[in-house]
Design an enzyme around this catalytic site. Sequence first.
Site, mmCIF file in Angstrom:
data_model
loop_
_atom_site.group_PDB
_atom_site.id
_atom_site.type_symbol
_atom_site.label_atom_id
_atom_site.label_comp_id
_atom_site.label_asym_id
_atom_site.label_seq_id
_atom_site.Cartn_x
_atom_site.Cartn_y
_atom_site.Cartn_z
ATOM 1 N N GLY A 12 0.825 -1.204 0.038
ATOM 2 C CA GLY A 12 -0.093 -0.154 0.043
ATOM 3 C C GLY A 12 0.872 1.183 0.122
ATOM 4 C CB SER A 14 -0.325 3.687 -4.503
ATOM 5 O OG SER A 14 -1.392 3.776 -3.398
ATOM 6 N NE ARG A 15 -5.195 5.883 -1.189
ATOM 7 C CZ ARG A 15 -5.434 5.022 -1.936
ATOM 8 N NH1 ARG A 15 -5.004 4.795 -3.001
ATOM 9 N NH2 ARG A 15 -6.622 4.335 -1.314
ATOM 10 C CB SER A 36 -0.282 0.053 -5.594
ATOM 11 O OG SER A 36 -1.495 0.341 -6.302
ATOM 12 C CG ASP A 62 -6.491 -7.690 -3.667
ATOM 13 O OD1 ASP A 62 -6.099 -7.597 -2.282
ATOM 14 O OD2 ASP A 62 -7.622 -7.767 -4.031
ATOM 15 C CG ASN A 89 0.971 1.448 4.854
ATOM 16 O OD1 ASN A 89 0.766 2.001 5.924
ATOM 17 N ND2 ASN A 89 0.507 1.600 3.614
ATOM 18 C CB SER A 141 -5.325 1.581 13.923
ATOM 19 O OG SER A 141 -6.197 2.357 14.421
ATOM 20 C CE1 TYR A 154 -8.464 0.679 9.589
ATOM 21 C CE2 TYR A 154 -8.617 1.723 11.955
ATOM 22 C CZ TYR A 154 -7.852 1.503 10.580
ATOM 23 O OH TYR A 154 -6.866 2.174 10.548
ATOM 24 C CB ALA A 156 -12.628 -6.842 14.757
ATOM 25 C CE LYS A 158 -5.628 -1.205 10.800
ATOM 26 N NZ LYS A 158 -4.339 -1.376 9.679
HETATM 27 P P1 NDP Z 1 -4.800 5.175 2.459
HETATM 28 O O1 NDP Z 1 -6.323 5.084 2.130
HETATM 29 O O2 NDP Z 1 -4.726 6.489 2.223
HETATM 30 O O3 NDP Z 1 -4.069 4.180 1.479
HETATM 31 C C1 NDP Z 1 -4.258 2.629 1.798
HETATM 32 C C2 NDP Z 1 -3.047 2.104 0.878
HETATM 33 O O4 NDP Z 1 -3.406 0.740 1.230
HETATM 34 C C3 NDP Z 1 -3.251 2.315 -0.590
HETATM 35 O O5 NDP Z 1 -1.777 2.446 -0.901
HETATM 36 C C4 NDP Z 1 -3.880 1.124 -1.251
HETATM 37 O O6 NDP Z 1 -3.491 0.780 -2.536
HETATM 38 C C5 NDP Z 1 -3.545 0.245 -0.356
HETATM 39 N N1 NDP Z 1 -4.501 -1.111 -0.372
HETATM 40 C C6 NDP Z 1 -5.887 -1.023 -0.006
HETATM 41 N N2 NDP Z 1 -6.312 -2.144 -0.114
HETATM 42 C C7 NDP Z 1 -5.374 -2.936 -0.693
HETATM 43 C C8 NDP Z 1 -5.385 -4.368 -0.934
HETATM 44 N N3 NDP Z 1 -6.204 -5.224 -1.027
HETATM 45 N N4 NDP Z 1 -4.091 -4.748 -1.565
HETATM 46 C C9 NDP Z 1 -2.813 -3.937 -1.429
HETATM 47 N N5 NDP Z 1 -3.027 -2.656 -1.176
HETATM 48 C C10 NDP Z 1 -3.980 -2.224 -0.785
HETATM 49 O O7 NDP Z 1 -4.583 4.831 3.821
HETATM 50 P P2 NDP Z 1 -3.542 5.515 5.076
HETATM 51 O O8 NDP Z 1 -2.432 5.822 4.515
HETATM 52 O O9 NDP Z 1 -4.471 6.510 5.698
HETATM 53 O O10 NDP Z 1 -3.493 4.138 5.894
HETATM 54 C C11 NDP Z 1 -2.278 3.301 5.802
HETATM 55 C C12 NDP Z 1 -2.365 2.328 6.849
HETATM 56 O O11 NDP Z 1 -2.281 3.035 8.160
HETATM 57 C C13 NDP Z 1 -3.660 1.460 6.932
HETATM 58 O O12 NDP Z 1 -3.222 0.282 7.460
HETATM 59 C C14 NDP Z 1 -4.462 2.244 7.919
HETATM 60 O O13 NDP Z 1 -5.355 1.309 8.413
HETATM 61 C C15 NDP Z 1 -3.451 2.672 8.876
HETATM 62 N N6 NDP Z 1 -3.880 3.657 9.840
HETATM 63 C C16 NDP Z 1 -4.243 5.014 9.203
HETATM 64 C C17 NDP Z 1 -4.687 5.993 10.084
HETATM 65 C C18 NDP Z 1 -5.007 7.291 9.616
HETATM 66 O O14 NDP Z 1 -5.302 7.992 10.592
HETATM 67 N N7 NDP Z 1 -4.855 7.700 8.329
HETATM 68 C C19 NDP Z 1 -4.676 5.796 11.542
HETATM 69 C C20 NDP Z 1 -4.128 4.387 12.149
HETATM 70 C C21 NDP Z 1 -4.094 3.515 11.110
HETATM 71 P P3 NDP Z 1 -4.137 1.278 -3.582
HETATM 72 O O15 NDP Z 1 -5.574 1.501 -3.769
HETATM 73 O O16 NDP Z 1 -3.151 2.044 -4.864
HETATM 74 O O17 NDP Z 1 -4.072 -0.404 -4.376
#
Ligand code: NDP
Length: 246
Positions: A12, A14-15, A36, A62, A89, A141, A154, A156, A158
């Site tokens: 993950g 990508s962003r 990603s 995925d 991540n 989280s 979510y 559960a 984490k």
């Molecule tokens: P974003 O939604 O900004 O990014 C999520 C990332 O996960 C993207 O790169 C997406 O890639 C990837 N992703 C989603 N589903 C899949 C999948 N099935 N397989 C592979 N990649 C996948 O989330 P955040 O950056 O905010 O969060 C990142 C992590 O931090 C997560 O685990 C989140 O639970 C955790 N977190 C975030 C918090 C926050 O406040 N933002 C707080 C606590 C924890 P793409 O869509 O390009 O495939």
Amino acid sequence: MQLNGKIALVTGASRGIGRAIAIGLAKAGAQVLCTSTKQDGCDDTLLQISAAGMSSSALMCDISNAAQVEQLAKTVLDQHGRLDILVNNAGITRDGLFLRMSAEDYDAVLATNLRGPFLVCKAFSRSMAKARGGRIINIGSVVGLTGNAGQANYAASKAGLIGLTKSLAQEFAGRGITANVIAPGFITTDMTTAIPEGIQKTMLEMIPLARFGKPEDVANAVVFLSSDAAGYITGQTLVVDGGMTM
Ligand code: NDP
């Protein structure tokens, strides 16, 4: 905290937090593999890493799909021979109050946030064990510690990730592999900007350091746990939340 010569994989990337982690690890000297679900999903991340003078590459996967995870591990291990740092991540939310939460939304979140890291750890841990070393860092989280109304699925997932990580820490300690969780609080990314402004304001008032976290705040903790300086730390959950849940 130098990671020169290390091979790192960030799911993950990508962003958001994953992108910051990939950039942080690359700036510390690691060769970073970014994943990603989309073919060109990590293009911007790769550009930012190359602008910092480092090299990285992207792979599509995925993490909820076992066949794709197996293929990912095969590609990485064929190309690089090993993986030193694994950062799970990738994660999703499907929020809703419990009485209205569908089993589909529960399963979807568990599939990505808990089964995904299980599959990825399984795919790489054997080679880490063989190399007698490695770092597993799972992004949890704070809601995995506290629970959260509207996020039963979510929370559960984490909380489960903490149990998974502690078990891996115990099983692989003898092989020189550490496994830890980083539990971020409120970090400004696409995931959190969707939260209504009123709720964001209330959350801000609960943060002693009086600001939302930046993805880089989490990335710095990942770089530390990846480094030699953290060699005696395993099975822990490091909370990065500006003091919100203390
Ligand atoms: P974003 O939604 O900004 O990014 C999520 C990332 O996960 C993207 O790169 C997406 O890639 C990837 N992703 C989603 N589903 C899949 C999948 N099935 N397989 C592979 N990649 C996948 O989330 P955040 O950056 O905010 O969060 C990142 C992590 O931090 C997560 O685990 C989140 O639970 C955790 N977190 C975030 C918090 C926050 O406040 N933002 C707080 C606590 C924890 P793409 O869509 O390009 O495939």
